[in-house]
Scaffold this active site. Structure first.
Site, PDB file in Angstrom:
ATOM      1  N   ALA A  59     -29.731  21.773 -50.960  1.00 36.11           N
ATOM      2  CA  ALA A  59     -29.173  20.779 -51.887  1.00 36.11           C
ATOM      3  C   ALA A  59     -30.022  19.599 -51.767  1.00 36.11           C
ATOM      4  O   ALA A  59     -30.115  19.133 -52.934  1.00 36.11           O
ATOM      5  CB  ALA A  59     -27.968  20.414 -50.570  1.00 36.11           C
ATOM      6  N   ALA A  62     -31.914  20.241 -55.191  1.00 37.49           N
ATOM      7  CA  ALA A  62     -31.096  19.811 -56.281  1.00 37.49           C
ATOM      8  C   ALA A  62     -31.175  18.413 -56.123  1.00 37.49           C
ATOM      9  O   ALA A  62     -31.493  17.509 -57.493  1.00 37.49           O
ATOM     10  CB  ALA A  62     -30.398  20.493 -56.136  1.00 37.49           C
ATOM     11  N   GLU A  63     -30.208  18.343 -55.231  1.00 34.38           N
ATOM     12  CA  GLU A  63     -30.519  16.209 -55.308  1.00 34.38           C
ATOM     13  C   GLU A  63     -31.727  15.599 -55.347  1.00 34.38           C
ATOM     14  O   GLU A  63     -32.054  14.413 -56.220  1.00 34.38           O
ATOM     15  CB  GLU A  63     -30.106  15.768 -53.688  1.00 34.38           C
ATOM     16  CG  GLU A  63     -29.123  14.962 -53.954  1.00 34.38           C
ATOM     17  CD  GLU A  63     -27.501  14.175 -53.500  1.00 34.38           C
ATOM     18  OE1 GLU A  63     -28.055  12.329 -53.631  1.00 34.38           O
ATOM     19  OE2 GLU A  63     -27.032  15.152 -52.890  1.00 34.38           O
ATOM     20  N   THR A  64     -32.770  15.901 -54.994  1.00 31.23           N
ATOM     21  CA  THR A  64     -34.272  15.502 -55.047  1.00 31.23           C
ATOM     22  C   THR A  64     -33.910  15.101 -56.810  1.00 31.23           C
ATOM     23  O   THR A  64     -34.666  14.020 -57.437  1.00 31.23           O
ATOM     24  CB  THR A  64     -35.213  15.356 -54.256  1.00 31.23           C
ATOM     25  OG1 THR A  64     -34.771  15.487 -53.338  1.00 31.23           O
ATOM     26  CG2 THR A  64     -36.282  15.022 -54.998  1.00 31.23           C
ATOM     27  N   SER A  67     -31.697  13.362 -59.125  1.00 27.69           N
ATOM     28  CA  SER A  67     -31.660  12.254 -58.978  1.00 27.69           C
ATOM     29  C   SER A  67     -33.390  11.702 -59.737  1.00 27.69           C
ATOM     30  O   SER A  67     -32.811  10.220 -59.935  1.00 27.69           O
ATOM     31  CB  SER A  67     -31.463  11.491 -57.122  1.00 27.69           C
ATOM     32  OG  SER A  67     -30.765  11.887 -56.496  1.00 27.69           O
TER      33      SER A  67
END
Length: 137
Positions: A59, A62-64, A67
Site C-alpha cells: 500500500a 502504491a500511495e507513493t 501521490s
C-alpha cells in the site's frame, strides 16, 4: 506526455530523502508519457512476521506512486492529498523486488484516480491498487 511538471528521475528520487519512501527502499525507475514506475525490495524492511511482503508495504508503494503521479499533474501552488486507497492482494512475494506501475484512470480539475499494479520479478501481478487524490490550491 500528460505531465504538467517536468522532473527527472533523479529529481523524483531526491524527494524521498529522510522519508518512509527511502526507509522502504522505494526507487522511481521510469517516467513515461503517461506512466510512473518504481521498485521496492522485498526484504526485512518490507516483510510481515511470516516472511512475506507486508500488505502495508504494498500500500505504501502504491500511495507513493499515485501521490507523486498526482503531484506531477499539478501546477505551481497546487498539491495533492490522498483521499482513498484500495488494495487487492493476489499473490504472495517473499524475496526480490516488486515493481509498481501507475497509470491514470481519471484526471479532473479537483480529483484524480490512479491505478497502481504491483508485479513480482517474474512479471506476475501480485497486487492491484486504486488511489484517489484531491487537488488542493
Amino acid at each position: 506526455m500528460i505531465w504538467k511538471r517536468h522532473l527527472t528521475l533523479d529529481e523524483l528520487n531526491a524527494t524521498s530523502q529522510n522519508t518512509l519512501v527511502a526507509h522502504l527502499g522505494i526507487v522511481y525507475t521510469r517516467l513515461g508519457d503517461d506512466v510512473l514506475e518504481a521498485e521496492m525490495p522485498v526484504d526485512a524492511r518490507t516483510h510481515q512476521p511470516f516472511g512475506l511482503l507486508h500488505g502495508g508495504a504494498s500500500a505504501a508503494l502504491a500511495e507513493t506512486l499515485g501521490s507523486m503521479a498526482g503531484y506531477l499533474m499539478t501546477r505551481d501552488g497546487q498539491c495533492v492529498v490522498g483521499t482513498e486507497l484500495n488494495a487487492t492482494h493476489h499473490r504472495a512475494v517473499s524475496q526480490g523486488k516488486v515493481r509498481g506501475v501507475c497509470l491514470p484512470l481519471h484526471l479532473g480539475r479537483q480529483n484524480q484516480s490512479w491505478e497502481i499494479t504491483l508485479f513480482d520479478e517474474q512479471g506476475r501481478r501480485c497486487c492491484t491498487c486504486r488511489l484517489g487524490t484531491a487537488v488542493m490550491g
